[in-house]
Design an enzyme around this catalytic site. Structure first.
Site, short mmCIF file in Angstrom:
data_model
loop_
_atom_site.label_atom_id
_atom_site.label_comp_id
_atom_site.label_asym_id
_atom_site.label_seq_id
_atom_site.Cartn_x
_atom_site.Cartn_y
_atom_site.Cartn_z
CD GLU A 140 -2.42 1.66 0.60
OE1 GLU A 140 -2.11 1.61 -0.80
OE2 GLU A 140 -4.13 1.53 0.72
CG ASP A 141 -1.28 5.06 -1.78
OD1 ASP A 141 -1.73 4.28 -0.10
OD2 ASP A 141 -1.68 5.77 -1.99
CG ASP B 39 -4.93 8.97 7.08
OD1 ASP B 39 -4.91 9.43 8.46
OD2 ASP B 39 -6.42 10.02 6.47
CG PHE C 276 -3.48 15.54 1.29
CD1 PHE C 276 -4.70 14.52 1.58
CD2 PHE C 276 -2.86 15.93 0.39
CE1 PHE C 276 -4.34 13.91 1.25
CE2 PHE C 276 -3.93 14.92 -0.73
CZ PHE C 276 -4.73 14.20 -0.04
NE ARG D 130 -2.80 8.86 -9.18
CZ ARG D 130 -3.93 8.46 -7.81
NH1 ARG D 130 -3.02 7.98 -7.11
NH2 ARG D 130 -5.19 8.08 -8.06
P1 IMP Z 1 -7.17 5.61 4.62
O1 IMP Z 1 -7.91 6.81 5.19
O2 IMP Z 1 -6.37 4.71 5.87
O3 IMP Z 1 -8.40 4.22 4.64
O4 IMP Z 1 -6.51 6.02 3.79
C1 IMP Z 1 -7.71 6.17 2.54
C2 IMP Z 1 -6.78 5.90 0.86
O5 IMP Z 1 -6.77 8.24 1.10
C3 IMP Z 1 -5.30 5.57 1.42
O6 IMP Z 1 -5.11 4.29 0.41
C4 IMP Z 1 -4.56 6.50 -0.02
O7 IMP Z 1 -4.83 6.30 -1.54
C5 IMP Z 1 -5.47 7.92 0.60
N1 IMP Z 1 -4.54 8.57 1.26
C6 IMP Z 1 -4.72 8.78 2.51
N2 IMP Z 1 -3.36 9.90 3.06
C7 IMP Z 1 -3.62 10.50 1.72
C8 IMP Z 1 -2.66 11.55 1.79
O8 IMP Z 1 -1.88 12.46 3.31
N3 IMP Z 1 -2.60 12.36 0.80
C9 IMP Z 1 -2.68 11.43 -0.66
N4 IMP Z 1 -4.07 10.32 -0.91
C10 IMP Z 1 -3.91 9.95 1.27
MG MG Z 2 -4.20 4.02 -1.80
#
Ligand code: IMP
Ligand code: MG
Length: 173
Positions: free
Chosen positions: A96-97, A100, A149, A162
């Site tokens: 995963e990248d 959050d 962010f 990206r």
């Molecule tokens: P989650 O909040 O862990 O479900 O993250 C959801 C998705 O939001 C991740 O897979 C990322 O693709 C995107 N994401 C979360 N934080 C960031 C950020 O700081 N920048 C860009 N994308 C983010």
């Molecule tokens: Mg993602």
């Protein structure tokens, strides 16, 4: 382009990805793991990681869309594109990248668990631990970052940025 500030340089990211690759090499030797990238964001990290591994791996992707994930209540995720490879009985590493809130990756881990892999671990390039709303075990993490962010290294804002090689903080879109 808006205003971005470099948080982690591409050189540092490169070194850290090499360390993660060595750890995976050591743990998965002889196991022929399947790496599952979460689209779109993981494509840069996954491509860098596999080229630093010295063990054979197979690669697949899932695509998940997340929505509503922000401060108050945990968001939801839905599967847009599932696995193509059969992973029952295989050693799976989800790549995963960024994690959050954890909602997206929890959803992916649950989806994969239902397919009965021999083992399942999570490797994320970035982690924002302060954003966590659902618990997820993060087995390999490149960098923990503050709750801002981030863009670059596959991470986007509205599909932009990206391609940036450094991890940047988006100050103005
Ligand atoms: P989650 O909040 O862990 O479900 O993250 C959801 C998705 O939001 C991740 O897979 C990322 O693709 C995107 N994401 C979360 N934080 C960031 C950020 O700081 N920048 C860009 N994308 C983010
Ligand atoms: Mg993602």
């Amino acid at each position: 382009m808006g205003t971005v500030r470099v948080l982690i340089s591409k050189e540092l990211i490169d070194q850290r990805v090499a360390q993660l690759a060595r750890a995976i090499d050591a743990e998965y030797a002889g196991k022929d793991p399947v790496l599952v990238g979460v689209l779109k964001g993981s494509f840069v990290f996954l491509a860098d990681l596999v080229r630093k591994l010295t063990i054979p791996v197979e690669i697949d992707f899932v695509r998940v869309s997340s929505y509503g994930a922000r401060k108050q209540s945990p968001g939801k995720a839905k599967l847009v594109h599932g696995l193509g490879l059969p992973i029952k009985g295989r050693h799976v590493i989800v790549v995963e990248d960024i994690v959050d809130t954890g909602v997206t990756i929890r959803f992916v881990l649950d989806y994969i668990t239902r397919r009965k892999p021999a083992s399942l671990k999570l490797c994320t390039l970035f982690d924002k631990p302060s954003g966590r709303q659902v618990e997820v075990p993060v087995d390999y993490v490149g960098f923990a970052i503050p709750d801002a962010f981030a863009v670059g290294c596959g991470l986007d804002y509205d599909e932009k940025y990206r391609y940036l090689s450094d991890l940047c903080i988006l100050e103005e879109p």
